[in-house]
Write a protein that holds these residues in place. Structure first.
Motif, PDB file in Angstrom:
ATOM      1  N   LYS A 456      11.790  16.603  46.274  1.00 46.91           N
ATOM      2  CA  LYS A 456      12.121  18.012  46.153  1.00 46.91           C
ATOM      3  C   LYS A 456      13.603  18.195  45.898  1.00 46.91           C
ATOM      4  N   THR A 457      14.388  17.259  46.404  1.00 44.89           N
ATOM      5  CA  THR A 457      15.834  17.281  46.194  1.00 44.89           C
ATOM      6  C   THR A 457      16.301  15.880  45.815  1.00 44.89           C
ATOM      7  N   LEU A 458      17.452  15.812  45.170  1.00 42.77           N
ATOM      8  CA  LEU A 458      18.051  14.536  44.784  1.00 42.77           C
ATOM      9  C   LEU A 458      19.461  14.490  45.342  1.00 42.77           C
ATOM     10  N   GLU A 459      19.704  13.576  46.257  1.00 41.18           N
ATOM     11  CA  GLU A 459      21.026  13.456  46.853  1.00 41.18           C
ATOM     12  C   GLU A 459      21.974  12.762  45.885  1.00 41.18           C
ATOM     13  N   PHE A 460      23.232  13.168  45.923  1.00 43.42           N
ATOM     14  CA  PHE A 460      24.229  12.535  45.062  1.00 43.42           C
ATOM     15  C   PHE A 460      25.508  12.254  45.843  1.00 43.42           C
ATOM     16  N   GLN A 461      26.269  11.291  45.357  1.00 41.04           N
ATOM     17  CA  GLN A 461      27.589  10.971  45.871  1.00 41.04           C
ATOM     18  C   GLN A 461      28.542  10.874  44.699  1.00 41.04           C
ATOM     19  N   PHE A 463      32.951  10.617  43.579  1.00 36.21           N
ATOM     20  CA  PHE A 463      34.295  10.241  44.017  1.00 36.21           C
ATOM     21  C   PHE A 463      35.278  11.176  43.336  1.00 36.21           C
ATOM     22  N   ARG A 464      36.113  11.847  44.172  1.00 35.64           N
ATOM     23  CA  ARG A 464      37.076  12.806  43.636  1.00 35.64           C
ATOM     24  C   ARG A 464      38.324  12.816  44.514  1.00 35.64           C
ATOM     25  N   ASP A 465      39.462  12.642  43.906  1.00 34.00           N
ATOM     26  CA  ASP A 465      40.743  12.718  44.621  1.00 34.00           C
ATOM     27  C   ASP A 465      40.779  11.806  45.839  1.00 34.00           C
ATOM     28  N   GLY A 466      40.267  10.581  45.665  1.00 33.21           N
ATOM     29  CA  GLY A 466      40.335   9.599  46.737  1.00 33.21           C
ATOM     30  C   GLY A 466      39.302   9.760  47.826  1.00 33.21           C
ATOM     31  N   LYS A 467      38.340  10.668  47.643  1.00 35.63           N
ATOM     32  CA  LYS A 467      37.333  10.905  48.670  1.00 35.63           C
ATOM     33  C   LYS A 467      35.935  10.850  48.082  1.00 35.63           C
ATOM     34  N   ALA A 468      34.984  10.447  48.917  1.00 33.13           N
ATOM     35  CA  ALA A 468      33.574  10.490  48.539  1.00 33.13           C
ATOM     36  C   ALA A 468      32.992  11.815  49.011  1.00 33.13           C
ATOM     37  N   LEU A 469      32.361  12.553  48.093  1.00 32.28           N
ATOM     38  CA  LEU A 469      31.743  13.829  48.406  1.00 32.28           C
ATOM     39  C   LEU A 469      30.240  13.692  48.190  1.00 32.28           C
ATOM     40  N   GLU A 470      29.466  14.403  49.015  1.00 38.03           N
ATOM     41  CA  GLU A 470      28.014  14.290  48.950  1.00 38.03           C
ATOM     42  C   GLU A 470      27.375  15.666  48.845  1.00 38.03           C
ATOM     43  N   GLY A 471      26.176  15.685  48.304  1.00 39.68           N
ATOM     44  CA  GLY A 471      25.441  16.929  48.210  1.00 39.68           C
ATOM     45  C   GLY A 471      24.000  16.672  47.798  1.00 39.68           C
ATOM     46  N   GLN A 472      23.246  17.751  47.628  1.00 37.64           N
ATOM     47  CA  GLN A 472      21.851  17.681  47.217  1.00 37.64           C
ATOM     48  C   GLN A 472      21.612  18.641  46.062  1.00 37.64           C
ATOM     49  N   ILE A 473      20.841  18.171  45.090  1.00 37.34           N
ATOM     50  CA  ILE A 473      20.454  19.008  43.961  1.00 37.34           C
ATOM     51  C   ILE A 473      18.955  19.281  44.069  1.00 37.34           C
ATOM     52  N   ASP A 474      18.579  20.556  44.025  1.00 35.59           N
ATOM     53  CA  ASP A 474      17.161  20.924  44.050  1.00 35.59           C
ATOM     54  C   ASP A 474      16.520  20.589  42.713  1.00 35.59           C
ATOM     55  N   LEU A 475      15.395  19.917  42.759  1.00 39.37           N
ATOM     56  CA  LEU A 475      14.709  19.533  41.530  1.00 39.37           C
ATOM     57  C   LEU A 475      13.640  20.553  41.133  1.00 39.37           C
TER      58      LEU A 475
END
Length: 475
Positions: A456-461, A463-475
């Motif tokens: 139902k969702t696809l998690e992503f990681q 890399f931006r400005d020296g940091k790892a950011l995470e989130g979820q995209i609804d499919l």
């Protein structure tokens, strides 16, 4: 004659009384061997204590005006999930630390390194190099946990190693919000005392089986602790121990953890044509029972049974097909998904770099298809990193873990799912669905229709400005 009978009767009576006395003493001794005592004795060797260190922010109140970083220590608990030294714990135990030390039950101290993690689920895998195999914890099931069932916890409570506390299951299915960035769903609540340092340790039933992983407490309360149900945790552990993720090798099996009564079984849903599993002879509906002697109860067992096995090694596989036992031979790295795998010595994640030996036209078709599908589905335009860009990335710790690389986001389609979730041009895509995205082959595996159909969702990681950011995209 009768006096002799009286003496014989008296003698027998004395013997009978003596036997009752001995039995009473033995019963008294046995009474100490309660189910709880036996359960603790069974499982305590599979629990480890974790100590961490990291540099704090500079001490701006230094009396000589020469700010210096301070060493900050932390503590937690872990559970051995593979005899080669793979240990599961909470992500927050090892997040952003510089050093991890594990203490075994016998007092041995071992250095540990992070392998993989899932921040949202707050679980991580670390590994120690032990000179001898470690005892693996018995896994239970959490779907049949009963309210008020007696349970116990073992952990590094306030630094007091291997502390045992007991209680009951106080509630099932609790949702708990810790702060703006961390919340949990479907937790077990327990009255077994959970303290700082218990994080990552086991919540166990009276059979000595893990039914949860201790994760949080209610501040200011007494005997209100929470644990991740083991059924949920094992699904995450399977992803964290994935051979695709850690070794760069696809086995071609998609399977479901099926619970029958209070036991789990691994039942195959689909087998990728031409894969190592297909060549082995595995089929839809098969129940895998053992691989190289390891009992297979779920996807986590399946992944660890193949993890770190050299390419070309042949493994014995036992399964049930239509209720009948079948024996097969699985060749690691076999099939059309095989790759030339080279170890990346700079990576503490145990992730390998991969190269594909294929005809040029086939490789181009796969590349075009993989990136086109990524753009159609998410709106991401991707390109491979240059060797220099990859080298710069793998030399940087991100959230306590070193990555093997990623893909460059060279464009984000306007109005796309990626744009709506804050992904920008110039970010580096580190992973999707908790799998690293190093190349087009990774994308092809992750975005298979058979996999996406279950999401139902696809998690992503990223890399931006020296940091790892995470989130979820609804499919």
């Amino acid at each position: 004659m009768y006096p002799n009978r009286q003496r014989l009767g008296a003698f027998l009576l004395i013997c009978f009384i003596h036997s009752l006395t001995v039995s009473a003493v033995n019963a008294s001794d046995d009474a100490r061997q309660t189910p709880l005592v036996k359960a603790v004795q069974k499982c305590q060797e599979s629990v480890v204590n974790i100590h961490t260190e990291k540099n704090s922010k500079e001490d701006t109140e230094s009396r000589f005006f020469t700010p210096k970083p301070r060493r900050v220590t932390g503590m937690g608990t872990g559970i051995v999930v593979d005899e080669r030294g793979y240990i599961v714990t909470n992500y927050h135990v090892i997040h952003d630390v510089d050093q991890i030390t594990v203490t075994l039950r016998n007092g041995d101290l071992l250095d540990a390194s992070p392998v993989s993690f899932d921040r949202k689920q707050d679980l991580a895998i670390i590994r120690v190099k032990s000179p001898k195999p470690l005892p693996v914890m018995d896994m239970g099931v959490s779907s049949d946990v009963m309210l008020a069932e007696q349970v116990f916890a073992i952990g590094n409570a306030f630094g007091y190693e291997h502390t045992v506390t007991d209680g009951i299951v106080s509630a099932i299915g609790r949702d708990v919000e810790v702060d703006e960035t961390q919340s949990y769903e479907n937790l077990l609540q327990t009255s077994a005392a959970i303290n700082p340092g218990n994080s990552g340790g086991p919540l166990l039933n009276l059979n000595g089986e893990v039914i949860g992983i201790n994760v949080a407490i209610r501040a200011g309360a007494q005997r209100i602790g929470f644990a991740i149900p083991i059924d949920d945790a094992r699904r995450t552990v399977a992803r964290l121990l994935s051979t695709e993720r850690l070794n760069g090798l696809s086995h071609g099996v998609f399977a479901t953890d099926v619970q029958v009564n209070n036991e789990k079984r691994l039942v195959i849903d689909t087998v990728t044509p031409g894969s190592a599993a297909a060549i082995c002879g595995l089929q839809k509906g098969d129940t895998v029972t053992t691989v190289r002697g390891i009992n297979i109860a779920d996807n986590a067992d399946w992944e660890r049974s193949l993890l770190d096995i050299p390419v070309g090694r042949k493994l014995d596989v036992e399964l049930l097909r239509d209720g009948q036992p079948v024996s097969l031979t699985f060749t690691v790295g076999g099939g059309t998904n095989s790759r030339n795998v080279a170890s990346n010595s700079n990576s503490s994640t145990a992730v390998k770099t991969v190269s594909t030996a294929r005809p040029a036209n086939t490789s181009t078709a796969r590349t075009t298809s993989a990136r086109q599908k990524t753009r159609q589905l998410l709106g991401l335009q991707l390109a491979l990193l240059t060797p220099n860009e990859t080298a710069a990335l793998v030399s940087t710790y991100i959230g306590g873990v070193k990555y093997s690389g990623g893909m460059k986001i060279v464009g984000v389609d306007r109005g796309s799912k990626a744009e709506r979730h804050g992904i920008r041009k110039g970010d580096l895509l580190l992973g999707l669905d908790r799998f690293e995205t190093l190349n087009d082959r990774n994308l092809t595996y992750i975005l298979q229709d058979s996999r996406l159909a279950k999401m139902k969702t696809l998690e992503f990681q990223i890399f931006r400005d020296g940091k790892a950011l995470e989130g979820q995209i609804d499919l």
